[in-house]
Enzyme design. Sequence first.
Site, short mmCIF file in Angstrom:
data_model
loop_
_atom_site.label_atom_id
_atom_site.label_comp_id
_atom_site.label_asym_id
_atom_site.label_seq_id
_atom_site.Cartn_x
_atom_site.Cartn_y
_atom_site.Cartn_z
N GLY A 175 1.30 -1.39 0.19
CA GLY A 175 -0.01 -0.47 0.23
C GLY A 175 0.76 1.26 -0.12
N ASN A 176 -0.05 2.52 0.19
CA ASN A 176 0.61 3.71 0.38
C ASN A 176 -0.48 4.42 1.39
OD1 ASN A 176 -0.95 5.76 -1.26
ND2 ASN A 176 -0.45 4.08 -2.73
N ARG A 177 1.15 5.61 1.79
CA ARG A 177 0.40 6.71 3.03
C ARG A 177 -0.57 7.32 2.25
NH1 ARG A 177 5.50 9.38 5.01
NH2 ARG A 177 3.85 10.05 6.24
N SER A 178 -1.44 7.53 1.25
CA SER A 178 -2.03 8.53 1.17
C SER A 178 -3.67 7.86 2.34
CB SER A 178 -2.39 8.19 -0.49
OG SER A 178 -3.66 9.42 -0.26
#
Length: 407
Positions: free
Chosen positions: A205-208
Amino acid sequence: MFAGRRIVLGVTGGIAAYKAVEVCRRLVDAGAHVSPIMTKGASHFIGETTLSALASEPVQTSLWDEASPIPHTRLGQGADLIVVAPATARLLSDYAAGRSSDLLMATLLATRAPVVVCPAMHTEMWEHPAVQDNLATLRARGVHIVEPESGRLAGGDLGHGRLADPASIVAAAAAALTLPDLAGLRVLVTAGGTREPIDPVRFIGNRSSGKQGTAIARAALRRGADVTLITTAPVPALPGLEVVSVATAAELRTAVHDRAPSSDVVVMAAAVADFRPVSVAVDKIKKAGGVPEIRLEPTEDILAELGAAKVPGQTLVGFAAETTDVAANAQDKLARKGADLLVANDVGAPATGFEHDTNAVTIFSAAGVVDSVELASKDLVADRVLDSVVSHRLVSSGSLNPQFPTK
Ligand code: CTP
């Protein structure tokens, strides 16, 4: 801006209530029709006569003292804007909980107009987690919060929590009182970070957080558009907002391609994964099996696909999350992906980008920088992005000469 606009001014019981008188005067001077509501607490601090004398109609204090049995719906439905100044901790709590405890609260619940809330309280109260949770809830619902300032508080204490000055409150009211300049347009917004599963319990995933995209969807809705938000993040229900929940880049792509052809504006604020695991393990990968090798494959670039098969008349907005060479990378991305506008933010800078409530962006078109927003709330950034969309549409439809500044 304010001429002929109907503003309900709610005043609650705090020492800063005297400043509401100045806010009222400025709004009336600017041409607004101001309907004041005072809570029981407010009348301990200022007299009704003072506000009645300055406002466009007499102060109302109760659900029960008007000839009409439903003053809150008259006030709430008729308002172009509601400003609450000062707002006590109690008001924030009631509003977050949806508690219709008095005329002001009933009016706040009976409106679809934008709302500006200006809290004022002692530092300890302002910093209390319950108060901050209530503020977060209200912000997530699109309420504009005018942050208090630092300075002298009641009782002579110094600290954070003093009501913002009347000029800032009136400026926030002006910003919130936007015209329905997106009426009749279909706006598609994506938000959040995609999650690419590795096995049933793990993902890449990513931090958005989805906050910026959600703020854009809310602002577009407020400005009169038909809005669809395709998001990986949970979003509180908002009347009129269509929300499509997705998780992976592939799901987001399908949802976008289903709706983009009929959209006038597409804003790709989502942080879409560039790579996903080639295969997803059916069962949880066990540690005992050793360090796994996870093979990745590229995902499709949705923005580039939309840019390559551009719908005539559509405005395509991309985002660029960068940590280095923000301007150069953004301009390269705009050209490479065929976007009309590209919103670049330096996600490495303090208080900008992922997870924060604030952001700082530069907006590019093929002609160069069209706007630059210094550190501000994501709501304000959202409106500036939409301002650029409106300007771009005017220029590309030939209604505006691009040599003339649009702001
Ligand atoms: N985007 C997309 N599909 C992808 C990746 C990104 O539609 N598979 C969109 C994003 O929604 C955003 C824009 O492309 O609007 C730029 O995303 P960003 O992650 O900054 O760019 P990348 O394409 O990943 O480029 P780079 O790796 O060079 O930063």
